[in-house]
Every structure is written in C-alpha cells, then in structure tokens.
Design an enzyme around this catalytic site. Structure first.
Site, PDB file in Angstrom:
ATOM      1  N   GLY A 104      47.934  -7.584 -16.098  1.00  0.00           N
ATOM      2  CA  GLY A 104      48.639  -6.337 -16.368  1.00  0.00           C
ATOM      3  C   GLY A 104      49.894  -6.626 -17.161  1.00  0.00           C
ATOM      4  O   GLY A 104      50.432  -7.741 -17.100  1.00  0.00           O
ATOM      5  N   GLN A 136      58.211  -5.128 -20.549  1.00  0.00           N
ATOM      6  CA  GLN A 136      58.041  -6.584 -20.625  1.00  0.00           C
ATOM      7  C   GLN A 136      57.959  -7.076 -22.072  1.00  0.00           C
ATOM      8  O   GLN A 136      58.108  -8.272 -22.315  1.00  0.00           O
ATOM      9  CB  GLN A 136      56.790  -7.024 -19.860  1.00  0.00           C
ATOM     10  CG  GLN A 136      56.921  -6.803 -18.353  1.00  0.00           C
ATOM     11  CD  GLN A 136      55.677  -7.271 -17.634  1.00  0.00           C
ATOM     12  OE1 GLN A 136      54.712  -6.526 -17.517  1.00  0.00           O
ATOM     13  NE2 GLN A 136      55.670  -8.524 -17.181  1.00  0.00           N
TER      14      GLN A 136
HETATM   15 NI    NI Z   1      54.967  -7.944 -13.788  1.00  0.00          NI
END
Ligand code: NI
Length: 163
Positions: A46, A51
């Site tokens: 994931g 991120q």
């Molecule tokens: Ni994560």
C-alpha cells in the site's frame, strides 16, 4: 514507469492532514500510476499520496490477491468489534516493523480512478492495509500505534507486510 521518492519518517509532510480530491485530471492519473510503480518497486502492499509528498486524499493498495485498489477521498469505517493484532510495516519507516491492533473488518467508501463512487468490505490483511493507508491521509503514522517497541525487520520477512 516513473518512480517517486518515498518520504521517510521525520519528514513533516507525513504528519499533515490531506485535502479532498475535487476532480481526477490526467495529472491525478499519472500520480496514481506512479504510486503503483513506486509501491511495487519497493515491495509494498500500500502507498498513500503523502508518502510521495502529495497532500491529497489518495491511496493505493495491492496485497497480492489479484486486486488493485485506488481509493480517492476514502472513508474507512470499522465493521463490528473484532480486532486483529499483528506485525505491520511502512515504506516510510524502512526496515522496521511493529505490532499494531486494527479492526478485523472495515467498510470502505471511496471514489475510483474515474472518480466514480464504490464501496466494499475488507477483512484481515486487506482491512489492515486500508486502515493503515487511511491513517496516512490524516497524518497518522503506524509507529504511534505500535504496542511495545519497533523491531528491525528480519531480511527474509521483507516480502510481507510493508505498506
Ligand atoms: Ni505506511
């Protein structure tokens, strides 16, 4: 294939709230393609937009069961009281893992890559991944939920559980 740089823990962007997506543009689709490429390249299951430095409500998940999930503006809600306690990791926390308790089942409502609404129930590892990625959209890192100490990942365990 285009890889994006994965932000690592300590980067303030990982602790910020994200904003809802208002429309899916070609740029959004490019971001999503890049997120899958980046996730697969890093052997993750994931990846959430923060991120890769983008503060939007988007995450992708593929736990290796043949399904690829794109979740835009998701709502992830626990289903029932049953929980699961197990190892979890994160691509933004390299080479570490820790024990986290998550709902055993969740209900997910989201928009897909064509900005159409869809919903589904998830359980087990898929529910864990959905809950973990959804946390990223609210600036929450799994390390804040670890029971006990973060541990170093044993090398042979790298295939599983990094998110
Ligand atoms: Ni994560």
């Amino acid at each position: 294939m285009a890889l994006r740089t994965i932000r690592v823990i300590g980067d303030p962007i990982l602790e910020k709230e994200t904003k809802a997506v208002k429309e899916v543009t070609d740029k959004t689709k490019e971001l999503i393609r890049d997120m899958f490429d980046t996730m697969y390249d890093a052997n993750g299951v994931g990846l959430a937009a923060p991120q890769v430095g983008i503060l939007r409500q988007i995450f992708v998940v593929d736990i290796g069961d043949g399904k690829r999930f794109v979740c835009i503006n998701p709502e992830v809600t626990p289903l029932g009281d049953e929980v699961q306690t197990g190892e979890e990791g994160c691509l933004s926390v390299p080479d570490k893992q820790g024990i986290v308790t998550r709902p055993m089942k969740v209900h997910v409502k989201a928009m897909d890559i064509n900005f159409q609404p869809y919903e589904f129930d998830a359980e087990g590892l898929l529910a864990r991944a959905m809950a973990h990625e959804n946390d990223h959209l609210h600036g929450i890192m799994y390390v804040s939920k670890v029971e006990g100490e973060l541990e170093d990942v044993e090398y042979e365990a790298l295939d599983e559980g990094e998110q």
